[in-house]
Design an enzyme around this catalytic site. Sequence first.
Site, PDB file in Angstrom:
ATOM      1  N   CYS A   2       0.892  -1.303  -0.108  1.00  0.00           N
ATOM      2  CA  CYS A   2      -0.067   0.076   0.079  1.00  0.00           C
ATOM      3  C   CYS A   2       0.754   1.237  -0.074  1.00  0.00           C
ATOM      4  CB  CYS A   2      -0.770   0.099   1.131  1.00  0.00           C
ATOM      5  SG  CYS A   2      -1.704  -1.436   1.561  1.00  0.00           S
ATOM      6  N   TRP A  74      -3.065  -2.441  -1.270  1.00  0.00           N
ATOM      7  CA  TRP A  74      -2.755  -3.896  -1.712  1.00  0.00           C
ATOM      8  C   TRP A  74      -3.571  -4.686  -0.811  1.00  0.00           C
ATOM      9  CZ3 TRP A  74      -0.287  -8.158   0.588  1.00  0.00           C
ATOM     10  CH2 TRP A  74       0.108  -8.980  -0.132  1.00  0.00           C
ATOM     11  N   GLU A 476      17.086 -18.243  -7.375  1.00  0.00           N
ATOM     12  CA  GLU A 476      16.681 -16.954  -8.008  1.00  0.00           C
ATOM     13  C   GLU A 476      16.377 -16.771  -9.438  1.00  0.00           C
ATOM     14  OE1 GLU A 476      16.037 -14.430  -6.451  1.00  0.00           O
ATOM     15  OE2 GLU A 476      16.568 -12.833  -7.925  1.00  0.00           O
ATOM     16  N   LYS A 480      12.291 -15.491 -10.328  1.00  0.00           N
ATOM     17  CA  LYS A 480      12.229 -14.448 -11.255  1.00  0.00           C
ATOM     18  C   LYS A 480      11.052 -14.894 -12.347  1.00  0.00           C
ATOM     19  CE  LYS A 480      13.556 -11.623  -9.830  1.00  0.00           C
ATOM     20  NZ  LYS A 480      14.259 -11.389  -8.639  1.00  0.00           N
ATOM     21  N   GLU A 483       7.614 -14.975 -10.711  1.00  0.00           N
ATOM     22  CA  GLU A 483       7.262 -13.815 -10.513  1.00  0.00           C
ATOM     23  C   GLU A 483       6.658 -12.928 -11.510  1.00  0.00           C
ATOM     24  OE1 GLU A 483      10.453 -11.808  -8.736  1.00  0.00           O
ATOM     25  OE2 GLU A 483       9.105 -10.527  -7.412  1.00  0.00           O
ATOM     26  N   LYS A 598       6.203  -4.193  -4.194  1.00  0.00           N
ATOM     27  CA  LYS A 598       7.697  -4.086  -4.215  1.00  0.00           C
ATOM     28  C   LYS A 598       8.233  -4.100  -2.742  1.00  0.00           C
ATOM     29  CE  LYS A 598      11.618  -3.014  -5.725  1.00  0.00           C
ATOM     30  NZ  LYS A 598      12.271  -4.202  -6.414  1.00  0.00           N
TER      31      LYS A 598
HETATM   32  O1  M6R Z   1      13.232  -5.268   0.135  1.00  0.00           O
HETATM   33  P1  M6R Z   1      13.669  -6.503   0.353  1.00  0.00           P
HETATM   34  O2  M6R Z   1      14.918  -6.784  -0.130  1.00  0.00           O
HETATM   35  O3  M6R Z   1      13.617  -6.820   1.932  1.00  0.00           O
HETATM   36  O4  M6R Z   1      12.380  -7.582  -0.277  1.00  0.00           O
HETATM   37  C1  M6R Z   1      12.566  -8.895  -0.206  1.00  0.00           C
HETATM   38  C2  M6R Z   1      11.705  -9.908  -0.914  1.00  0.00           C
HETATM   39  O5  M6R Z   1      10.324  -9.326  -0.840  1.00  0.00           O
HETATM   40  C3  M6R Z   1      12.058  -9.485  -2.501  1.00  0.00           C
HETATM   41  O6  M6R Z   1      13.346  -9.743  -2.777  1.00  0.00           O
HETATM   42  C4  M6R Z   1      11.162 -10.379  -3.319  1.00  0.00           C
HETATM   43  O7  M6R Z   1      11.422 -11.675  -3.300  1.00  0.00           O
HETATM   44  C5  M6R Z   1      11.308  -9.854  -4.937  1.00  0.00           C
HETATM   45  N1  M6R Z   1      10.317  -9.039  -5.544  1.00  0.00           N
HETATM   46  C6  M6R Z   1      11.921 -10.812  -5.929  1.00  0.00           C
HETATM   47  O8  M6R Z   1      12.034 -10.296  -7.105  1.00  0.00           O
END
Ligand code: M6R
Length: 603
Positions: A2, A74, A476, A480, A483, A598
């Site tokens: 949000c 959200w 990873e 990706k 996601e 994000k």
């Molecule tokens: O802001 P952060 O690095 O703590 O976020 C952690 C995860 O939410 C973040 O890496 C998420 O998995 C990504 N969207 C992956 O691309």
Amino acid sequence: MCGIVGYVGNQGNCVRVLIDGLKRLEYRGYDSAGIAYFNDGKVNLVKESGKLENLSNVIDVEKKSNLGIGHTRWATHGKADKCNAHPHKIGKFTIVHNGIIENYNVLKNKLIEKGYNFSSETDTEVICALLDYLYKTDKDILKCIRKLNEILDGSYALGIMCDDNPDELYAVKKNSPLIIGINDGENYIASDVPAILDKTKKHIVLEDKDYAKITKDTVNVYHDGKEKRVDVKSFEFDASSIDKQGYDHFMLKEIHEQPDVFKKTTNPYLSEDLDGLIEKMPDFSKYSKIRIIACGSATHAGLIGKQMIERYANVETLVDTASEFRYNKQFLNDDELVIVVSQSGETADTLEALKIAKKNGNDTLGIINEKGSSIAREAKIVLYTEAGKEIAVATTKAYSAQVAMLSLIALNISYSKNLVNKKEIAEILKDAKSLPTHMEELLQNEEVYKEIANQIKEYNDVFFIGRSLDYALAMEGSLKLKEISYTHSEAYAAGELKHGTISLIEEGTPVVAIVTDDNVASKTISNIKEVKSRGANVIYITNRNDEEDQTFYDSKIMVPKVNDLFSPLLTVIPLQMIAYELAKLKGCNIDKPKNLAKSVTVE
Ligand code: M6R
């Protein structure tokens, strides 16, 4: 997740300011949006489900107003529809809220007994009713907000308007970020910097349980009934980071920024020799154990960090997912360094894990991208990655900056313990220097990534396999792909396949096999042969020149051979690009994938 923006000024342009601010928060991920503003002393409330465009279409931005609040939601409590969208209004109070109120059900039942009716399923409406109820017995809004802090459990950043005070905007926060932007004759609130960046650089960061009264000319911040002295800071922010600069998507732009990010993150520590590593970083060699805690891709970066630290620094390193760690029985040694890794510095689970480690008395190190974020403020030591603002929900450049920083930490310990010799140091520095060029080379192979994406687009399941470092990369790559392209995929430790997963391999099943780690290469190749002989379409990503046997793969992507410490930063590029090209082929919303945010500020 949000987003909040609020405005109080004297130009009458509040509605436009709110919509512009919300646009700049879109990247956080949301599924409905709304604004509330005073017009002729009365509160107007407009909200819509879906994209901000739906809201803009029903709003007259020219409508005169000097005070208002806006929100991108959200969904957490209740579906993503117009009714649950923020702002919410009950009685005299209109509120936007980021976070989750854990005791909202108990409060809701009590408020129903007092005669309040609720029309949404949200926890936020309960805050409106509660504040209205408190205000009925004490007309001092600040006192009522202070009481909220005592009553509400959970996380919240709130923007508050009261019918009785059309010139005053109120704010309060706990475990969810909120800043106040300061300007001449106008002030703002925002959950994230970009919302107000084009308006002002001066801002105040609210601490947990701080609350504020904001007018066009004044900002008063309070804590526990007392007015607080606050520092007005200035953002260091490169506005070009919120511009696509000719790229089709922010994700592609950010993937292409990686060579530069690597330089910015490592240059301060790697010069002619490795002295910068011990001069400009604390000495981490005193710890007997290291624990890395993070979420999502940051955990995957942590898994690479584990391999580096164990190999180069000879220190046992554990990796925990923050959402699990915080509720597991904890066995933290006193002399254990706890490293939390986070791009946003606001991830709720990571922040909580950090607080647990601090409470236990451990030294804590934050590897953070967002300067001044909650985790950066909470950690004992902070090392900033220099990825700049990352806008695409799927992390790319911030992930690789985290990996780079963890490699530097491995090297810091190794150097300080005299575990690397002069020859190795020279090679490491040489590889670090050539890395950005190698990254650029890999970024040129667009056609290859498109071709692979074409091959896998008809399949519902894709497998990523590898061992050790390559397994961490497989995770990873798989994340990706899931996601942004909404294609199901699994990452498997290559040696584990025959314990179950290999039953899923059919004729043509895409298997992305990663082999860059010499320690386990021959073992992984045997596993690749097992899937190949069962019909898999093997996409082989490697830094090996094993030309003598070309029978176990269908396509090959070569990555340049460099020291292990930096090798993952090259290998990840094809993985990111394949996901990107597949998502593009499938017409997905690459920068804002569905259901995702994000910055995950709720647990
Ligand atoms: O802001 P952060 O690095 O703590 O976020 C952690 C995860 O939410 C973040 O890496 C998420 O998995 C990504 N969207 C992956 O691309």
